[in-house]
Scaffold this active site. Structure first.
Site, PDB file in Angstrom:
ATOM      1  N   ASP A  34      70.335 -14.599  59.149  1.00  0.00           N
ATOM      2  CA  ASP A  34      71.376 -13.870  59.886  1.00  0.00           C
ATOM      3  C   ASP A  34      70.848 -13.390  61.239  1.00  0.00           C
ATOM      4  O   ASP A  34      71.558 -13.412  62.236  1.00  0.00           O
ATOM      5  CB  ASP A  34      71.984 -12.720  59.059  1.00  0.00           C
ATOM      6  N   SER A  65      75.594  13.826  46.957  1.00  0.00           N
ATOM      7  CA  SER A  65      75.854  12.612  46.179  1.00  0.00           C
ATOM      8  C   SER A  65      75.973  12.964  44.702  1.00  0.00           C
ATOM      9  O   SER A  65      75.209  13.789  44.201  1.00  0.00           O
ATOM     10  CB  SER A  65      74.690  11.630  46.372  1.00  0.00           C
ATOM     11  N   GLY A 116      67.601  -0.576  45.188  1.00  0.00           N
ATOM     12  CA  GLY A 116      66.321  -1.273  45.081  1.00  0.00           C
ATOM     13  C   GLY A 116      66.411  -2.625  44.409  1.00  0.00           C
ATOM     14  O   GLY A 116      65.404  -3.245  44.123  1.00  0.00           O
ATOM     15  N   GLY A 118      68.056  -5.255  45.705  1.00  0.00           N
ATOM     16  CA  GLY A 118      68.365  -6.312  46.674  1.00  0.00           C
ATOM     17  C   GLY A 118      69.848  -6.646  46.696  1.00  0.00           C
ATOM     18  O   GLY A 118      70.237  -7.751  47.074  1.00  0.00           O
ATOM     19  N   SER A 120      72.101  -4.674  48.320  1.00  0.00           N
ATOM     20  CA  SER A 120      72.653  -4.002  49.506  1.00  0.00           C
ATOM     21  C   SER A 120      73.376  -2.695  49.215  1.00  0.00           C
ATOM     22  O   SER A 120      74.475  -2.453  49.721  1.00  0.00           O
ATOM     23  CB  SER A 120      73.607  -4.930  50.250  1.00  0.00           C
ATOM     24  N   SER A 121      72.730  -1.851  48.434  1.00  0.00           N
ATOM     25  CA  SER A 121      73.315  -0.524  48.241  1.00  0.00           C
ATOM     26  C   SER A 121      73.347   0.224  49.572  1.00  0.00           C
ATOM     27  O   SER A 121      74.249   1.036  49.813  1.00  0.00           O
ATOM     28  CB  SER A 121      72.513   0.258  47.206  1.00  0.00           C
ATOM     29  N   SER A 122      72.401  -0.061  50.471  1.00  0.00           N
ATOM     30  CA  SER A 122      72.397   0.650  51.757  1.00  0.00           C
ATOM     31  C   SER A 122      73.591   0.249  52.611  1.00  0.00           C
ATOM     32  O   SER A 122      74.254   1.111  53.206  1.00  0.00           O
ATOM     33  CB  SER A 122      71.079   0.417  52.494  1.00  0.00           C
ATOM     34  N   ASP A 166      74.689  -8.076  55.584  1.00  0.00           N
ATOM     35  CA  ASP A 166      75.077  -7.194  54.481  1.00  0.00           C
ATOM     36  C   ASP A 166      76.276  -6.330  54.851  1.00  0.00           C
ATOM     37  O   ASP A 166      77.219  -6.166  54.073  1.00  0.00           O
ATOM     38  CB  ASP A 166      73.890  -6.306  54.073  1.00  0.00           C
TER      39      ASP A 166
END
Ligand code: GLA
Length: 378
Positions: A34, A65, A116, A118, A120-122, A166
């Site tokens: 990308d 949260s 963690g 992979g 794409s929680s971020s 992402d």
């Protein structure tokens, strides 16, 4: 969603004005290209991050949260700039900064995207906040520009030099389809991905491995691609053919050559995967997944023993194809398998991990789901 609003009200003492959600992703194929102006073919998973937001009039930004009960992060809106305090909250603050919001805010986050892994929680977190702010402040920013803003948040606020994949898929995904994304202009095409109709399943294997290399290793790969492109005098890897690369091999270091070979061949595999999917040729898709994994392992060197074992064991159990997904050095792999082989494959992978002394892997399956959305509450 009602529960998030109720939690928000009991935490902050007033109702949220907007609620939103954004999914994590799996990338079918098109890895580590990308940021080289390539094409990628990710889809959104069912797991998502939810956000509830309301404006505050006193200039304070407060963030909490549901996954971290009893922790309330508070910062003055004027202090929301790179280098500020915050840990995971920086993903939220970065979006507030990138969208130039200077108002006070109350924000509550909830979510099911595994961190963690992979997946794409971020990006899911960033995009859930971005679509909520876009609606709350009537910014009318397009999805492509929101993707660029959330990428800027992660690059400049969090300090992770990620590409645009992402955030784009979290914002633009369509249910039932993978998203063919042109990472240069962010144009998209929906490619139907209905494995279930063909008796297949896409198994997601979270290896539970998190190798410390991830940050430096990712930046180092990007830098090699940039120096290779500069030495070859092309705008990006996308302009390169394998023949041209072979002919110019002596201009590059051996490492730059390998990184470039991955990028060039991976872009070709994405285009071939689209052709295979349009023809429902899953045997061919499986071979392309294998080719991607081998290239990431051997030329890009971003795999790790856990990912290689997950791929190898899936194939030995009869998968049509398998590969690592995401940034690498841990995280998840995918395997395209016959639905009837699901149990057998999971057992084989778990047994292989146990016998190597690795952590027990986690398994998910997910159909391609819808991208982010937000709604105003009355
Ligand atoms: C991470 C980055 C993405 C992409 C992938 C590898 O997920 O956030 O931008 O580069 O790695 O394809």
């Amino acid at each position: 969603m009602g529960a998030l609003s109720t939690n928000f009200e009991s935490l902050y003492g007033h109702k949220p004005q907007v609620i939103s959600e954004a999914p994590g992703r799996v990338n079918l194929i098109g890895e580590h290209i990308d940021y080289s102006d390539g094409f990628v073919l990710p889809f959104a998973i069912a797991d998502r991050t939810h956000a509830a937001l309301a404006k505050r009039s006193d200039g304070l930004v407060r963030i909490a949260s549901n996954q971290r009960k009893n922790e309330l992060f508070t910062i003055d809106a004027a202090d929301v700039k790179p280098g500020s305090a915050g840990e995971w909250e920086k993903y939220v603050l970065g979006v507030i900064w990138a969208l130039k919001i200077d108002s006070g805010l109350d924000i509550l986050i909830d979510g099911t995207v595994p961190t963690g892994a992979g997946l794409s929680s971020s990006a899911a977190l960033e995009c859930s906040v971005a679509v909520a702010l876009n609606l709350l402040f009537e910014l009318n920013i397009s999805l492509a520009d929101l993707a660029r803003a959330t990428q800027r948040a992660e690059n400049e606020y969090v300090g992770m030099p990620c590409g645009i994949m992402d955030q784009s898929v979290s914002l633009m995904a369509q249910a039932g389809a993978a998203l063919l994304l042109d990472c240069r202009d962010l144009s998209t095409q929906s490619i139907p991905f209905n494995v279930v109709n063909h008796g297949l399943e896409l198994l997601i294997i979270d290896t539970q491995a998190h190798h410390a290399l991830i940050d430096g290793g990712y930046a180092e790969r990007r830098a090699s691609c940039e120096s290779a492109v500069a030495k070859l005098g092309v705008r990006s890897m996308r302009e390169l053919t394998l023949d041209a690369l072979d002919a110019a091999q002596d201009k590059l270091t051996p490492v730059e050559f390998m990184r470039a070979r991955h990028a060039v061949t991976e872009i070709a595999r994405v285009h071939n995967a689209v052709v295979a999917l349009k023809a429902s040729d899953f045997a061919e898709l499986g071979l392309l997944l294998n080719g991607s994994h081998n290239s990431l392992r051997d030329d890009y060197t971003v795999s790790c023993p856990e990912l290689d074992l997950a791929v190898h064991t899936s194939l030995a159990a009869g998968a049509l194809g398998a590969r690592m997904v995401g940034g690498g050095f841990g995280g998840s792999a995918i395997a395209l398998i016959q639905a009837s082989d699901l149990k057998k494959t999971r057992t084989a992978i778990t047994d292989a991990f146990i016998s190597k002394g690795f952590k027990k892997p986690r398994f998910f399956t997910s159909l391609p789901s819808q991208g982010a959305s937000a709604q105003l509450l009355s």
